[in-house]
Design a protein around this motif. Structure first.
Motif, mmCIF file in Angstrom:
data_model
loop_
_atom_site.group_PDB
_atom_site.id
_atom_site.type_symbol
_atom_site.label_atom_id
_atom_site.label_comp_id
_atom_site.label_asym_id
_atom_site.label_seq_id
_atom_site.Cartn_x
_atom_site.Cartn_y
_atom_site.Cartn_z
ATOM 1 N N GLY A 92 5.412 -2.401 2.577
ATOM 2 C CA GLY A 92 5.141 -1.024 2.966
ATOM 3 C C GLY A 92 4.859 -0.910 4.443
ATOM 4 O O GLY A 92 4.108 -0.027 4.870
ATOM 5 N N ASP A 93 5.442 -1.772 5.239
ATOM 6 C CA ASP A 93 5.275 -1.807 6.684
ATOM 7 C C ASP A 93 6.521 -2.475 7.254
ATOM 8 O O ASP A 93 6.973 -3.499 6.734
ATOM 9 C CB ASP A 93 4.025 -2.606 7.060
ATOM 10 N N ARG A 97 0.833 -1.204 0.000
ATOM 11 C CA ARG A 97 0.000 0.000 0.000
ATOM 12 C C ARG A 97 0.870 1.257 0.000
ATOM 13 O O ARG A 97 0.546 2.253 -0.651
ATOM 14 C CB ARG A 97 -0.945 -0.002 1.216
ATOM 15 N N HIS A 98 1.972 1.221 0.735
ATOM 16 C CA HIS A 98 2.882 2.368 0.792
ATOM 17 C C HIS A 98 4.155 2.021 0.027
ATOM 18 O O HIS A 98 4.810 1.017 0.316
ATOM 19 C CB HIS A 98 3.207 2.709 2.246
ATOM 20 N N HIS A 99 4.495 2.859 -0.950
ATOM 21 C CA HIS A 99 5.680 2.623 -1.769
ATOM 22 C C HIS A 99 6.183 3.959 -2.287
ATOM 23 O O HIS A 99 5.504 4.995 -2.164
ATOM 24 C CB HIS A 99 5.351 1.682 -2.936
#
Length: 219
Positions: A166-167, A132-134
């Motif tokens: 993303g974690d 999700r986060h990149h």
């Protein structure tokens, strides 16, 4: 038969003290999914049972009989995961379609982990992950040339060039495996499902042994 070598490495990092004890019918599971499954994945579930490592949800192949977790399994997650592959055009440079990805893990701040079924031998399937986060301009999808258990241990040992997800909750650190059965027992007892410590909100939101938790959010 000895334990799978990749699972032996994982056991050194994450003891199976809170294993669930399930005995999965792998012939039935593979028939239901229409594919053979990697031996390290089967060995992991045979060793630990069904549960989570910290916030990493290891998906069982079929619905669990633990109340509240029945809808969390490979079969239920496949359509959504393949939709993400189509939406984001998959891993750059990989020409296989969405039907070549099969989920095995979820959670950790909405990251999704899967196999890329690019070989007739499931033991050769690499891991693909949707983050999700990149970084800006980077695909949310990435490929890692290792099996799923190796992916978990390499992440914990920091053996990728950078955090693969993303974690960072399992990046260069470990956590505890807690079976869904133990999590259910703790919830009913008013305890935090992951830590086993008293939940200060348990009296406000009590859970009974027959309550369906399927509507409650999970990691």
């Amino acid at each position: 038969m000895g334990i799978h070598p990749d699972v032996a490495v994982l056991l050194d990092l994450v003891p199976a003290d809170l294993a669930g004890g399930e005995r999965i019918d792998w012939n039935a599971a593979e028939a239901a999914l229409g594919t053979k499954l990697p031996s390290d994945y089967k060995a992991l579930l045979d060793t630990y049972g069904v549960g989570d490592i910290g916030e990493l949800v290891i998906l069982p192949p079929l619905p669990s009989d633990v109340r509240g977790w029945e809808t969390c399994h490979i079969g239920s997650m496949t359509v959504g995961l393949r939709g993400l592959w189509d939406e984001d055009a998959g891993v750059p440079g990989v020409t296989l379609g969405a039907d070549a990805v099969l989920p095995w893990g979820s959670g950790m701040n909405a990251n999704e982990m899967a196999w890329l079924m690019n070989d007739p031998d499931p033991g050769k399937w690499p891991v693909v992950a949707w983050r999700r986060h990149h970084s800006w301009g980077e695909s949310p999808w990435a490929l890692f040339d290792c099996g799923m258990v190796q992916f978990i241990t390499r992440m914990m040992l920091g053996r990728f060039d950078a955090c693969p997800l993303g974690d960072a909750s399992l990046w260069k650190r470990t956590d505890t495996f807690v079976s869904w059965r133990e999590q259910r027992r703790r919830l009913v007892a008013g305890l935090d499902p992951q830590t086993g410590e008293p939940d200060p909100y348990a009296d406000m939101y009590p859970i009974t042994d027959d309550e369906d938790l399927s509507g409650r959010s999970r990691s």
